[in-house]
Design a protein around this motif. Structure first.
Motif, PDB file in Angstrom:
ATOM      1  N   SER A 162       0.826  -1.221   0.000  1.00  5.69           N
ATOM      2  CA  SER A 162       0.000   0.000   0.000  1.00  5.69           C
ATOM      3  C   SER A 162       0.857   1.266   0.000  1.00  5.69           C
ATOM      4  O   SER A 162       0.453   2.299  -0.524  1.00  5.69           O
ATOM      5  N   GLY A 163       2.058   1.189   0.556  1.00  7.99           N
ATOM      6  CA  GLY A 163       2.973   2.330   0.544  1.00  7.99           C
ATOM      7  C   GLY A 163       3.458   2.617  -0.874  1.00  7.99           C
ATOM      8  O   GLY A 163       3.558   3.770  -1.298  1.00  7.99           O
ATOM      9  N   VAL A 164       3.747   1.533  -1.605  1.00  7.35           N
ATOM     10  CA  VAL A 164       4.178   1.678  -3.003  1.00  7.35           C
ATOM     11  C   VAL A 164       3.038   2.282  -3.820  1.00  7.35           C
ATOM     12  O   VAL A 164       3.238   3.180  -4.643  1.00  7.35           O
ATOM     13  N   GLN A 165       1.820   1.805  -3.544  1.00  8.11           N
ATOM     14  CA  GLN A 165       0.645   2.309  -4.270  1.00  8.11           C
ATOM     15  C   GLN A 165       0.498   3.823  -4.059  1.00  8.11           C
ATOM     16  O   GLN A 165       0.234   4.574  -4.995  1.00  8.11           O
ATOM     17  N   LYS A 166       0.680   4.238  -2.829  1.00  7.35           N
ATOM     18  CA  LYS A 166       0.562   5.654  -2.492  1.00  7.35           C
ATOM     19  C   LYS A 166       1.579   6.486  -3.273  1.00  7.35           C
ATOM     20  O   LYS A 166       1.255   7.532  -3.842  1.00  7.35           O
ATOM     21  N   THR A 213      -0.691   4.914 -14.038  1.00  8.14           N
ATOM     22  CA  THR A 213      -2.098   4.765 -13.643  1.00  8.14           C
ATOM     23  C   THR A 213      -2.237   4.521 -12.141  1.00  8.14           C
ATOM     24  O   THR A 213      -3.321   4.665 -11.596  1.00  8.14           O
ATOM     25  N   GLY A 214      -1.149   4.095 -11.498  1.00  4.35           N
ATOM     26  CA  GLY A 214      -1.235   3.741 -10.076  1.00  4.35           C
ATOM     27  C   GLY A 214      -1.357   2.232  -9.874  1.00  4.35           C
ATOM     28  O   GLY A 214      -1.295   1.746  -8.758  1.00  4.35           O
ATOM     29  N   GLU A 215      -1.543   1.492 -10.972  1.00  2.00           N
ATOM     30  CA  GLU A 215      -1.600   0.020 -10.881  1.00  2.00           C
ATOM     31  C   GLU A 215      -0.178  -0.528 -10.956  1.00  2.00           C
ATOM     32  O   GLU A 215       0.650  -0.046 -11.741  1.00  2.00           O
ATOM     33  N   PHE A 216       0.088  -1.577 -10.180  1.00  2.00           N
ATOM     34  CA  PHE A 216       1.468  -2.082 -10.072  1.00  2.00           C
ATOM     35  C   PHE A 216       1.472  -3.448  -9.412  1.00  2.00           C
ATOM     36  O   PHE A 216       0.465  -3.878  -8.831  1.00  2.00           O
ATOM     37  N   TYR A 217       2.603  -4.128  -9.494  1.00  2.00           N
ATOM     38  CA  TYR A 217       2.863  -5.253  -8.586  1.00  2.00           C
ATOM     39  C   TYR A 217       4.367  -5.380  -8.372  1.00  2.00           C
ATOM     40  O   TYR A 217       5.164  -4.882  -9.170  1.00  2.00           O
ATOM     41  N   ILE A 218       4.695  -6.012  -7.260  1.00  2.00           N
ATOM     42  CA  ILE A 218       6.099  -6.135  -6.850  1.00  2.00           C
ATOM     43  C   ILE A 218       6.515  -7.595  -7.019  1.00  2.00           C
ATOM     44  O   ILE A 218       5.724  -8.495  -6.747  1.00  2.00           O
TER      45      ILE A 218
END
Ligand code: ZN
Length: 455
Positions: A352-356, A366-371
């Motif tokens: 959630s920190g990465v998303q922020k 876009t704000g969409e991601f994965y690690i």
């Protein structure tokens, strides 16, 4: 009826001491019944050397051992429908659902009529606080095939009195056509990332999300709405108000935001007890203002598959300052699954920190991601983060955007990452969108072999 402030005023505004007495009484009754009829807990408590006479009230709950989902799943490996935790005869069980396992087979849970009433009562309290009313028309886009979000949460909407259309997941284009053909206000119940996916698809086929009359969104299944910019993005894209519902399928979807957006109010009063623990030391953490810990739930009234000190592995921060709405229970923000937290060179990171950080870089991303984590911890390298880039950005600018993302991650979160850009619309999905893949555990991230990615 629609004007009332609370679904269940007596319990939602009950004083702590009165609730303590009520719940302590129910806990004792529940535990002595379980000891008689439930092989799973009787064995567990006997092995732990617990004397049930020592459990007199809620303050004694910590003397009982925790329950892990894996233990319950193991008890079903023999082929038993519900396993050793089944506490009533099958003739009393009305519904069976599965809950998503993080790995392996879904766990099967049974509910009696009373269990279903308890589940939907907690859900109705939360949904009422979230602004759902009997004259609402709701489309449920959770999975009806096996999982709780479809059929069980439908019961919560029905209990409240809303009209619900069970759509399920998949066939997004047809859903958009259905929505487009209805000329009245619609409420959407889905994961937050599905609202993003649905908007992307609408735009692809030439529909404007704003014209689809979705006025309210009730979201669950992911922590996304706890990131303010993500909520704002959904609200702006659709022109709706978005409210968050939190729950665990095993015990009920039971916490929701009121109109003041002061965090998730816990609505389990009289039916479910929430404890906060330190996931490392396993000690109970007092629910004081600002305290952080993992939520652990104990059912007080469930008949078929009761759960005592069930670990959610969800990390939350608690708030106890009174809310303007007048509800007395505690509130919380979800921080993410404690299983999803990872440590990069000493820095604790929640997805959630990465998303922020990424949402602060809109509209380039876009704000969409994965690690992606490639090796077992300790993580002494820079992890890979796949990030959706906006369609409007020319490929010649991609290197610059990668640089900007790296700086944002380093400055806001304190670790270095390798960034890979992926196509817009390729991450948010119809199901819960995963934000973390551990390839060393056999996870396969979606863009593994995608030649369009750029590093
Ligand atoms: Zn409130």
């Amino acid at each position: 009826m629609s004007d009332k402030l609370y679904w269940n005023e007596a319990l939602e505004t009950m004083f702590d001491e009165t609730l303590f007495d009520l719940e302590s009484k129910r806990l004792k009754t529940q535990i002595s019944r379980i000891f008689q009829v439930n092989d799973f807990y009787r064995d567990k408590w006997q092995q732990a050397g617990v004397d049930l006479g020592d459990i007199q009230d809620l303050d004694d709950l910590h003397k009982l051992p925790f329950t892990e989902k894996t233990e319950l799943a193991d008890a079903q490996k023999t082929g038993a429908l519900l396993g050793a935790n089944q506490s009533v005869e099958l003739c009393k069980i009305m519904r069976i659902v599965g809950t998503g396992g993080t790995t392996g087979q879904p766990l099967r849970l049974g509910l009696t009529k009373n269990d279903l009433d308890a589940y939907s009562e907690m859900g109705a309290r939360a949904l009422w606080a979230m602004g759902c009313r009997p004259d609402d028309f709701v489309i449920n886009c959770f999975n009806y095939s096996l999982y709780a979000g479809g059929t069980l949460d439908q019961s919560s909407f029905e209990k409240l009195g809303a009209a619900i259309l069970p759509y399920g997941v998949g066939n997004t284009n047809r859903l958009l056509q259905v929505m487009g053909s209805i000329k009245q206000d619609i409420c959407l119940y889905s994961t937050p990332s599905y609202a993003i996916h649905l908007a992307e698809r609408a735009q692809e086929i030439g529909m404007s999300p704003q014209e689809l009359n979705i006025t309210k969104g009730f979201f669950s299944g992911e922590a996304g709405l706890q990131v303010p910019d993500y909520r704002q993005k959904i609200e702006t894209t659709w022109g709706m108000s978005a409210a968050d519902l939190y729950g665990a399928a095993e015990v009920g979807a039971q916490s929701g935001e009121c109109e003041h957006r002061t965090g998730l109010h816990f609505f389990g009063q009289g039916l479910l007890v929430a404890e906060l623990i330190n996931p490392k030391t396993l000690e109970v953490v007092a629910k004081t203002d600002g305290a952080i810990g993992e939520l652990v739930f104990t059912t007080l009234m469930y008949e078929a598959c009761p759960l005592i000190r069930f670990r959610t592995h969800d990390s939350v921060q608690v708030f106890t300052e009174p809310c303007t709405c007048g509800r007395t229970g505690f509130r919380f923000h979800t921080l993410g699954r404690s299983d999803d937290m990872f440590v990069v060179k000493g820095v604790n990171v929640f997805p959630s920190g990465v998303q922020k950080a990424l949402l602060s870089l809109q509209p380039q991303v876009t704000g969409e991601f994965y690690i992606v984590l490639n090796t077992v911890p300790p993580i002494d390298y820079s992890p890979l983060i796949c990030v959706e880039v906006s369609n409007e950005i020319d490929a010649s600018s991609h290197a610059g955007i990668i640089y900007v993302i790296k700086v944002a991650i380093r400055e806001q979160l304190g670790f270095r990452a390798i960034i890979k850009l992926v196509k817009r619309g390729s991450i948010a999905s119809m199901h819960k969108t995963r934000r973390l893949y551990r390839t060393y555990d056999g996870d396969r991230p979606p863009h593994e072999n995608d030649s369009r990615c750029e590093e």
